[in-house]
Write a protein that holds these residues in place. Structure first.
Motif, PDB file in Angstrom:
ATOM      1  N   PRO A   1       0.811  -1.237   0.000  1.00  0.00           N
ATOM      2  CA  PRO A   1       0.000   0.000   0.000  1.00  0.00           C
ATOM      3  C   PRO A   1       0.835   1.274   0.000  1.00  0.00           C
ATOM      4  O   PRO A   1       0.435   2.286  -0.595  1.00  0.00           O
ATOM      5  CB  PRO A   1      -0.845  -0.122   1.279  1.00  0.00           C
ATOM      6  CG  PRO A   1      -0.198  -1.160   2.101  1.00  0.00           C
ATOM      7  CD  PRO A   1       0.488  -2.081   1.158  1.00  0.00           C
ATOM      8  N   LEU A   2       2.010   1.241   0.644  1.00  0.00           N
ATOM      9  CA  LEU A   2       2.886   2.410   0.571  1.00  0.00           C
ATOM     10  C   LEU A   2       3.382   2.625  -0.858  1.00  0.00           C
ATOM     11  O   LEU A   2       3.444   3.766  -1.345  1.00  0.00           O
ATOM     12  CB  LEU A   2       4.073   2.236   1.516  1.00  0.00           C
ATOM     13  CG  LEU A   2       3.797   2.404   3.017  1.00  0.00           C
ATOM     14  CD1 LEU A   2       5.035   2.067   3.826  1.00  0.00           C
ATOM     15  CD2 LEU A   2       3.330   3.823   3.331  1.00  0.00           C
TER      16      LEU A   2
ATOM     17  N   LEU B   1       3.395   5.672  -6.023  1.00  0.00           N
ATOM     18  CA  LEU B   1       3.196   5.763  -7.468  1.00  0.00           C
ATOM     19  C   LEU B   1       1.995   6.629  -7.816  1.00  0.00           C
ATOM     20  O   LEU B   1       2.018   7.369  -8.805  1.00  0.00           O
ATOM     21  CB  LEU B   1       3.045   4.362  -8.057  1.00  0.00           C
ATOM     22  CG  LEU B   1       4.397   3.645  -8.209  1.00  0.00           C
ATOM     23  CD1 LEU B   1       4.389   2.294  -7.538  1.00  0.00           C
ATOM     24  CD2 LEU B   1       4.744   3.482  -9.671  1.00  0.00           C
ATOM     25  N   LEU B   2       0.954   6.556  -6.994  1.00  0.00           N
ATOM     26  CA  LEU B   2      -0.216   7.392  -7.235  1.00  0.00           C
ATOM     27  C   LEU B   2       0.126   8.865  -7.043  1.00  0.00           C
ATOM     28  O   LEU B   2      -0.325   9.731  -7.814  1.00  0.00           O
ATOM     29  CB  LEU B   2      -1.346   6.979  -6.287  1.00  0.00           C
ATOM     30  CG  LEU B   2      -2.670   7.723  -6.437  1.00  0.00           C
ATOM     31  CD1 LEU B   2      -3.191   7.615  -7.864  1.00  0.00           C
ATOM     32  CD2 LEU B   2      -3.700   7.155  -5.458  1.00  0.00           C
TER      33      LEU B   2
ATOM     34  N   ARG C   1       3.043  10.212  -7.535  1.00  0.00           N
ATOM     35  CA  ARG C   1       3.835  10.598  -8.716  1.00  0.00           C
ATOM     36  C   ARG C   1       2.925  10.900  -9.911  1.00  0.00           C
ATOM     37  O   ARG C   1       3.117  11.894 -10.626  1.00  0.00           O
ATOM     38  CB  ARG C   1       4.773   9.443  -9.058  1.00  0.00           C
ATOM     39  CG  ARG C   1       5.786   9.747 -10.124  1.00  0.00           C
ATOM     40  CD  ARG C   1       6.957  10.495  -9.548  1.00  0.00           C
ATOM     41  NE  ARG C   1       8.053  10.585 -10.504  1.00  0.00           N
ATOM     42  CZ  ARG C   1       9.264  11.017 -10.209  1.00  0.00           C
ATOM     43  NH1 ARG C   1       9.532  11.408  -8.981  1.00  0.00           N
ATOM     44  NH2 ARG C   1      10.210  11.077 -11.113  1.00  0.00           N
ATOM     45  N   ILE C   2       1.934  10.039 -10.114  1.00  0.00           N
ATOM     46  CA  ILE C   2       1.019  10.238 -11.239  1.00  0.00           C
ATOM     47  C   ILE C   2       0.220  11.526 -11.076  1.00  0.00           C
ATOM     48  O   ILE C   2       0.056  12.309 -12.028  1.00  0.00           O
ATOM     49  CB  ILE C   2       0.080   9.021 -11.368  1.00  0.00           C
ATOM     50  CG1 ILE C   2       0.880   7.776 -11.776  1.00  0.00           C
ATOM     51  CG2 ILE C   2      -1.025   9.290 -12.374  1.00  0.00           C
ATOM     52  CD1 ILE C   2       0.077   6.497 -11.708  1.00  0.00           C
ATOM     53  N   ILE C   3      -0.275  11.767  -9.862  1.00  0.00           N
ATOM     54  CA  ILE C   3      -1.086  12.965  -9.599  1.00  0.00           C
ATOM     55  C   ILE C   3      -0.280  14.236  -9.888  1.00  0.00           C
ATOM     56  O   ILE C   3      -0.775  15.181 -10.533  1.00  0.00           O
ATOM     57  CB  ILE C   3      -1.589  12.958  -8.143  1.00  0.00           C
ATOM     58  CG1 ILE C   3      -2.628  11.846  -7.932  1.00  0.00           C
ATOM     59  CG2 ILE C   3      -2.184  14.314  -7.767  1.00  0.00           C
ATOM     60  CD1 ILE C   3      -3.924  12.036  -8.666  1.00  0.00           C
ATOM     61  N   HIS C   4       0.959  14.271  -9.445  1.00  0.00           N
ATOM     62  CA  HIS C   4       1.758  15.480  -9.652  1.00  0.00           C
ATOM     63  C   HIS C   4       2.195  15.641 -11.098  1.00  0.00           C
ATOM     64  O   HIS C   4       2.340  16.771 -11.581  1.00  0.00           O
ATOM     65  CB  HIS C   4       2.955  15.477  -8.708  1.00  0.00           C
ATOM     66  CG  HIS C   4       2.590  15.810  -7.296  1.00  0.00           C
ATOM     67  ND1 HIS C   4       1.952  16.982  -6.951  1.00  0.00           N
ATOM     68  CD2 HIS C   4       2.748  15.121  -6.134  1.00  0.00           C
ATOM     69  CE1 HIS C   4       1.742  17.009  -5.644  1.00  0.00           C
ATOM     70  NE2 HIS C   4       2.216  15.885  -5.127  1.00  0.00           N
ATOM     71  N   HIS C   5       2.406  14.548 -11.806  1.00  0.00           N
ATOM     72  CA  HIS C   5       2.691  14.669 -13.228  1.00  0.00           C
ATOM     73  C   HIS C   5       1.482  15.235 -13.978  1.00  0.00           C
ATOM     74  O   HIS C   5       1.625  16.068 -14.877  1.00  0.00           O
ATOM     75  CB  HIS C   5       3.079  13.306 -13.806  1.00  0.00           C
ATOM     76  CG  HIS C   5       4.550  13.024 -13.725  1.00  0.00           C
ATOM     77  ND1 HIS C   5       5.489  13.747 -14.417  1.00  0.00           N
ATOM     78  CD2 HIS C   5       5.244  12.098 -13.025  1.00  0.00           C
ATOM     79  CE1 HIS C   5       6.702  13.286 -14.160  1.00  0.00           C
ATOM     80  NE2 HIS C   5       6.578  12.273 -13.306  1.00  0.00           N
TER      81      HIS C   5
END
Length: 580
Positions: free
Chosen positions: A374-375, A380-381, A383-387
């Protein structure tokens, strides 16, 4: 392309500036003149509590939970409900064996005796809220001051939907496999959340521990990690790994005194449960301990304890998922925390594979993956959100509103889907054929009754490798081969409040009691393999073992003159043993 590089450079500059400000203000005291008043503090904390409860309820509705009592709850609630006065469970043999989770049992007993068992649903929702809040704390740390209300909302919306029952149920219906489960559970079917309240759910305190340390609260971090191990001893290795990582980081930052006190504090917290386990589950003899460890590691379902049974393609993919997340945070403190846990877990797993040691297998060194997965998903989530935030920046007011609406729609879909699945009972299904029998026994049970059940011993070598979630699949049936666990009648004790002789699902942990459970189970299995029970030796053995009632499956009924039929339906028969 050049615009994206410029935006990335701006974000990195903002990250460095925020990190510098955080370091310089980490140990700065707020002057009395600038401290908020007591009224402001009360308003702040009440607002924070309201937000926490709101998101916990939202997440709880989307995640869903089964009706009491389901799957592992039949094991872990037994001691507590017996102490709390549920039916005649105090007379049950297993309820009088050594308790591996005494604090959890005490909480169950107190709740059942003085409040109401529906509180167990509330406890689970609160733990879900802690899990969500802790992962949000990891998101805030990785954001380094660039998180906005929209990116927070996007992170929470996607995280809730990824854990939602609707997505998991859809995957199970389309592919026959609950694939979203693997983004929150570790290898070998080890998990933090699971299906409903049980001791393993307190593993969310490990996630809260990581979040607390990332925000420079080492004492809180050590406290939460230790409390997870206190409630459920199988988290001792995970808590120890986290504490070692914390101490290394404190020493690296030249905070030697704090490292010493944090280590002593963590040891002080876990010492009582370590002493309890050593005293309660110490070997009665070397031979008994060795045999009991073998029974627990090999006779029970192997997808928890034997690496060659759970190490499949999905487990390799989850390991890769963790490795990618570790690489993404290689310049942060989170890299050390994840790296220490991953390396220690991997090393002990390799030792267990090389030695085949059953005791080490039962310590579950790979259980730390239930924390790491879960960490990794949160990393990764993030990272995706900020990209995506960089991609859409700068955004107009209309674009912001569209994105907010999309996030809210995703949350609404997850919550409404969870409510729909719960209302129509499309998840956590059990064998409905046994309910009439259970209702009869719950109504007609009496003090001194002991029920003998037709327990199946599954063929452990059968079935596919790996571990999967069955929460949103039809329950395995007795007449189906190649199943890992016989699920029929496993809820008999807690549903009816009546003691039983033995079952396969619920087990003791002290060596002599494990061997006694094994002998009971084998005798039970051999007895039901026969159809004619008119042999006087069989009848005498039933009385000697204190059995008063016998349950049989309709298609495999038995013949015995001393058994009186008291209940029958299309699926089950219930007999009472006449006096001598």
């Amino acid at each position: 392309m050049f615009l994206s590089q410029e935006r990335e450079a701006n974000w990195e500059a903002a990250d460095n500036k925020a990190a510098k400000l955080q370091r310089t203000s980490m140990h700065t005291n707020i002057s009395p003149a600038r401290r908020p008043s007591k009224g402001c503090l009360l308003l702040y904390w009440s607002g924070g509590l309201f937000r926490f409860l709101f998101w916990a309820l939202l997440f709880g509705l989307a995640y869903t939970q089964p009706r009491l009592y389901y799957s592992n709850q039949n094991q872990y609630f037994l001691h507590g409900l017996a102490q709390g006065g549920h039916g005649f469970l105090r007379e049950d043999w297993l309820a009088n064996t050594a308790d591996p989770t005494p604090l959890f049992s005490a909480a169950v007993a107190f709740t059942y005796r003085y409040w109401h068992e529906s509180c167990f649903y509330l406890y689970f929702i609160l733990l879900l809220g802690i899990y969500l809040q802790a992962l949000l704390g990891v998101f805030e740390y990785l954001s380094s001051g660039r998180a906005t209300a929209l990116t927070r909302l996007g992170f929470l919306a996607v995280l809730v939907f990824l854990h939602s029952a609707l997505l998991r149920w859809t995957s199970a219906q389309l592919f026959g496999v609950d694939y979203p489960w693997y983004f929150q559970a570790g290898v070998a079917n080890q998990y933090l959340l699971g299906a409903g309240l049980q001791p393993s759910v307190f593993g969310v305190l490990l996630v809260l521990s990581v979040s607390s340390f990332l925000h420079d609260r080492p004492f809180r971090a050590a406290t939460w990690a230790s409390l997870a191990a206190v409630v459920h001893s199988t988290y001792l290795l995970s808590a120890a790994s986290l504490t070692l990582a914390y101490l290394y980081l404190l020493v690296r930052d030249h905070r030697l005194c704090k490292a010493l006190f944090v280590g002593l504090w963590a040891l002080l917290l876990v010492l009582p449960v370590v002493v309890y386990n050593l005293c309660t589950f110490a070997p009665s003899s070397r031979e008994a301990f060795t045999k009991a460890q073998y029974v627990l590691a090999h006779f029970r379902p192997p997808h928890h304890t034997q690496v060659d049974r759970w190490l499949d393609g999905v487990a390799w993919a989850q390991t890769g998922w963790i490795a990618v997340a570790i690489c993404l945070v290689r310049v942060s403190r989170l890299f050390v925390i994840l790296g220490v846990c991953f390396v220690l877990g991997l090393a002990l797993t390799l030792v267990q594979m090389g030695t085949g040691n059953d005791t080490l297998a039962l310590l579950f060194p790979w259980r730390v993956s239930s924390l790491l997965v879960p960490l990794a998903t949160a990393i990764l989530l993030t990272r995706i959100i900020h990209h995506l935030a960089v991609w859409f920046a700068p955004s107009t007011l209309g674009q912001v509103r569209v994105l907010q609406t999309a996030c809210l729609a995703l949350l609404a879909l997850a919550v409404l889907g969870g409510v729909f699945l719960t209302y129509f009972g499309l998840g956590y299904r059990t064998n409905a054929q046994e309910v009439p029998l259970l209702e009869y026994v719950r109504t007609c049970k009496a003090e001194g009754d002991v029920y003998l059940l037709p327990v199946e011993v599954p063929e452990l070598a059968a079935g596919k490798k790996g571990a999967a979630s069955l929460s949103f699949l039809p329950p395995p049936r007795r007449d189906l081969q190649r199943q890992n666990i016989s699920v029929d009648l496993q809820q008999f004790r807690l549903f009816t409040g009546a003691p039983i002789y033995v079952d396969f699902k619920s087990i003791p942990y002290k060596d002599v009691e494990v061997l006694q459970w094994h002998r009971r189970l084998l005798w039970n299995h051999q007895l039901y393999a026969q159809r004619d029970w008119n042999d006087k030796q069989i009848q005498g053995e039933l009385r000697r073992r204190g059995i008063t009632h016998v349950v049989t499956v309709a298609e495999r009924d038995i013949r015995c003159d001393t058994l009186q039929l008291v209940y029958a339906d299309a699926y089950y028969r219930l007999y009472r043993l006449r006096g001598p």
